[in-house]
Design a protein around this motif. Structure first.
Motif, short mmCIF file in Angstrom:
data_model
loop_
_atom_site.label_atom_id
_atom_site.label_comp_id
_atom_site.label_asym_id
_atom_site.label_seq_id
_atom_site.Cartn_x
_atom_site.Cartn_y
_atom_site.Cartn_z
N VAL A 195 23.92 -83.58 -17.35
CA VAL A 195 22.86 -84.59 -17.41
C VAL A 195 23.28 -85.85 -18.16
O VAL A 195 22.71 -86.92 -17.93
CB VAL A 195 21.58 -84.01 -18.04
CG1 VAL A 195 21.09 -82.82 -17.26
CG2 VAL A 195 21.80 -83.64 -19.50
N THR A 196 24.25 -85.75 -19.05
CA THR A 196 24.66 -86.94 -19.81
C THR A 196 25.18 -88.02 -18.88
O THR A 196 24.93 -89.22 -19.09
CB THR A 196 25.73 -86.57 -20.85
OG1 THR A 196 25.19 -85.64 -21.78
CG2 THR A 196 26.20 -87.80 -21.61
N ALA A 197 25.91 -87.62 -17.85
CA ALA A 197 26.50 -88.60 -16.94
C ALA A 197 25.44 -89.47 -16.27
O ALA A 197 25.58 -90.69 -16.20
CB ALA A 197 27.34 -87.88 -15.89
N HIS A 198 24.36 -88.85 -15.79
CA HIS A 198 23.31 -89.62 -15.12
C HIS A 198 22.66 -90.60 -16.09
O HIS A 198 22.48 -91.79 -15.77
CB HIS A 198 22.24 -88.68 -14.56
CG HIS A 198 22.73 -87.80 -13.45
ND1 HIS A 198 23.30 -86.57 -13.68
CD2 HIS A 198 22.73 -87.98 -12.11
CE1 HIS A 198 23.63 -86.03 -12.52
NE2 HIS A 198 23.30 -86.85 -11.55
N MET A 199 22.30 -90.13 -17.27
CA MET A 199 21.62 -91.01 -18.23
C MET A 199 22.54 -92.11 -18.72
O MET A 199 22.13 -93.26 -18.90
CB MET A 199 21.11 -90.17 -19.40
CG MET A 199 19.99 -89.23 -19.03
SD MET A 199 19.26 -88.38 -20.45
CE MET A 199 20.57 -87.22 -20.86
N MET A 200 23.82 -91.79 -18.95
CA MET A 200 24.76 -92.80 -19.44
C MET A 200 24.96 -93.90 -18.40
O MET A 200 24.95 -95.10 -18.72
CB MET A 200 26.09 -92.11 -19.77
CG MET A 200 27.21 -93.06 -20.16
SD MET A 200 28.22 -93.48 -18.71
CE MET A 200 29.10 -94.90 -19.33
N ARG A 201 25.13 -93.52 -17.13
CA ARG A 201 25.37 -94.51 -16.08
C ARG A 201 24.14 -95.39 -15.85
O ARG A 201 24.27 -96.58 -15.59
CB ARG A 201 25.80 -93.82 -14.79
CG ARG A 201 27.18 -93.18 -14.88
CD ARG A 201 27.59 -92.53 -13.57
NE ARG A 201 27.70 -93.51 -12.51
CZ ARG A 201 28.77 -94.27 -12.31
NH1 ARG A 201 29.81 -94.17 -13.10
NH2 ARG A 201 28.79 -95.14 -11.31
N MET A 202 22.95 -94.82 -15.94
CA MET A 202 21.74 -95.62 -15.79
C MET A 202 21.58 -96.59 -16.96
O MET A 202 21.18 -97.76 -16.77
CB MET A 202 20.52 -94.72 -15.67
CG MET A 202 19.20 -95.47 -15.58
SD MET A 202 19.16 -96.65 -14.20
CE MET A 202 19.03 -95.54 -12.81
N THR A 203 21.87 -96.14 -18.17
CA THR A 203 21.80 -97.03 -19.33
C THR A 203 22.77 -98.19 -19.17
O THR A 203 22.41 -99.36 -19.40
CB THR A 203 22.12 -96.24 -20.61
OG1 THR A 203 21.20 -95.16 -20.75
CG2 THR A 203 22.03 -97.15 -21.83
N ARG A 204 23.99 -97.88 -18.78
CA ARG A 204 24.99 -98.94 -18.59
C ARG A 204 24.55 -99.92 -17.51
O ARG A 204 24.64 -101.14 -17.68
CB ARG A 204 26.33 -98.30 -18.22
CG ARG A 204 27.44 -99.30 -17.93
CD ARG A 204 28.69 -98.58 -17.43
NE ARG A 204 29.76 -99.52 -17.16
CZ ARG A 204 29.90 -100.18 -16.01
NH1 ARG A 204 29.02 -99.99 -15.04
NH2 ARG A 204 30.91 -101.03 -15.84
N ILE A 243 14.04 -94.94 -19.66
CA ILE A 243 13.04 -93.90 -19.94
C ILE A 243 12.82 -93.05 -18.70
O ILE A 243 12.69 -91.82 -18.78
CB ILE A 243 11.73 -94.54 -20.42
CG1 ILE A 243 11.90 -95.08 -21.84
CG2 ILE A 243 10.58 -93.54 -20.36
CD1 ILE A 243 10.70 -95.84 -22.35
N ASN A 244 12.79 -93.69 -17.54
CA ASN A 244 12.59 -92.94 -16.29
C ASN A 244 13.71 -91.93 -16.07
O ASN A 244 13.45 -90.76 -15.76
CB ASN A 244 12.53 -93.92 -15.11
CG ASN A 244 11.10 -94.27 -14.74
OD1 ASN A 244 10.30 -93.42 -14.42
ND2 ASN A 244 10.79 -95.55 -14.81
N VAL A 245 14.95 -92.36 -16.22
CA VAL A 245 16.05 -91.45 -15.95
C VAL A 245 16.15 -90.37 -17.03
O VAL A 245 16.51 -89.22 -16.74
CB VAL A 245 17.38 -92.23 -15.81
CG1 VAL A 245 17.88 -92.71 -17.16
CG2 VAL A 245 18.43 -91.38 -15.12
N VAL A 246 15.80 -90.71 -18.28
CA VAL A 246 15.80 -89.70 -19.34
C VAL A 246 14.74 -88.63 -19.05
O VAL A 246 15.00 -87.43 -19.17
CB VAL A 246 15.57 -90.35 -20.71
CG1 VAL A 246 15.28 -89.29 -21.77
CG2 VAL A 246 16.80 -91.16 -21.13
N ALA A 247 13.54 -89.07 -18.66
CA ALA A 247 12.47 -88.11 -18.38
C ALA A 247 12.81 -87.23 -17.19
O ALA A 247 12.55 -86.02 -17.20
CB ALA A 247 11.15 -88.85 -18.12
#
Length: 318
Positions: A195-204, A243-247
């Motif tokens: 899950v870290t990969a999805h959240m990291m890429r969305m944040t970037r 926030i959306n991708v984290v949730a």
């Protein structure tokens, strides 16, 4: 009525309608499963008369729509009935297992969310650098591998070869927090890598998308440092997609742990559901699936509300 409250009520009503549709789909899908619980319990040597009597005792001789309505009525009142396999109350079975699943999800979230945000901010801050390229390659590789592959690789090296962590994550009853964290580190690490990969890429991506905005250019012209531009000016406006991708990933941590729990023999809700499918324990499978669906809907609703709280413009259609 306040617009945010009205939207919340509307989303809750739509969520309940969605949950009803999911419950119908769950029941129909389970009806299509091959095999029969009575034959599973009585064995192949049971006579047809014995099987028929046992089906009447369990209520399996009733039409499917009557069994669905009876199950749905009990679920609305919080009564999921009793397990067909062992006769225990389904609520008791779910309570302990669901607590374990929540613990594993919280463990993984406590590591993955701060790590993903930190790596995403650094990748945006040093866009185009070797660090950015390395993090992108690592996250893409992590996304490409299925959970069971990552889990077995971690088992091979961290458990079998090096013996650092146990291969079975069952910590039993009465274990202290340190023992629980130690024995569940491998399944938690598997979820973190996924899950870290999805959240990291969305944040970037969210941060970089805002760096081309005029107000960011004005902040740079005023002499603001790159870190201040990102943290003070870009990050607050990028909170909505983050926030959306984290949730959504938190929802996955709770609802998508089935494979991880099976690999590490973790006594969670996913493992209970898999065992119940093998035993043809239909009410337990239905209850577990319904809980997973309800949590996913609630976390999606929370993601929408938090995104609107950080960016009220999302409440308007234009």
């Amino acid at each position: 009525m306040h617009p945010l409250l009205r939207m919340t009520v509307q989303r809750l009503a739509f969520g309940l309608l969605t949950l009803f549709a999911i419950s119908l789909f769950i029941f129909l899908a389970i009806e299509l499963l091959p095999g029969d619980l009575t034959e599973e319990i009585l064995g192949q040597s049971a006579t047809p008369e014995t099987v028929a009597a046992f089906r009447r005792e369990l209520g399996l001789d009733q039409p499917a729509h009557l069994r669905y309505l009876d199950w749905l009525g009990g679920a609305l009142t919080g009564d999921f009935g009793t397990s067909l396999a062992n006769g225990r109350e389904i609520g008791e079975l779910l309570a302990a297992r669901f607590g374990n699943t929540l613990f594993l999800a919280a463990y993984a979230a406590a590591i993955s969310v701060p790590l993903a945000l930190f790596l995403g901010l650094l990748a945006a801050l040093y866009r185009g650098s070797w660090f950015d390229r390395f993090v992108n390659v690592a996250t893409l590789s992590s996304i490409s591998f299925p959970e069971y592959f990552v889990a077995y690789i971690l088992l091979l090296f961290l458990s079998v070869k090096w013996g650092l962590f146990p291969s079975i994550a069952d910590f039993g009853s009465g274990a202290d927090l340190g023992t629980m964290l130690y024995r569940t580190f491998l399944p938690a690490l598997t979820l973190v890598l996924v899950v870290t990969a999805h959240m990291m890429r969305m944040t970037r991506a969210a941060i970089i998308n805002l760096l081309a905005q005029p107000y960011i250019e004005m902040a740079r012209l005023k002499g603001a440092s790159p870190a201040r531009v990102i943290l003070r000016h870009a990050l607050p406006n990028a909170l909505s997609p983050i926030i959306n991708v984290v949730a959504l990933n938190l929802a996955y941590l709770i609802t998508g742990v089935v494979i991880v729990e099976v690999v590490f023999v973790f006594p969670g809700l996913g493992q209970l559901m898999v065992d119940s499918v093998a035993k043809r324990d239909i009410p337990v499978v239905q209850a577990a699936c319904l809980i997973f669906a309800g949590i996913y809907i609630l976390l999606n609703l929370a993601a929408d509300l938090l995104a609107i709280a950080t960016n009220p413009r999302l409440m308007h259609g234009k």
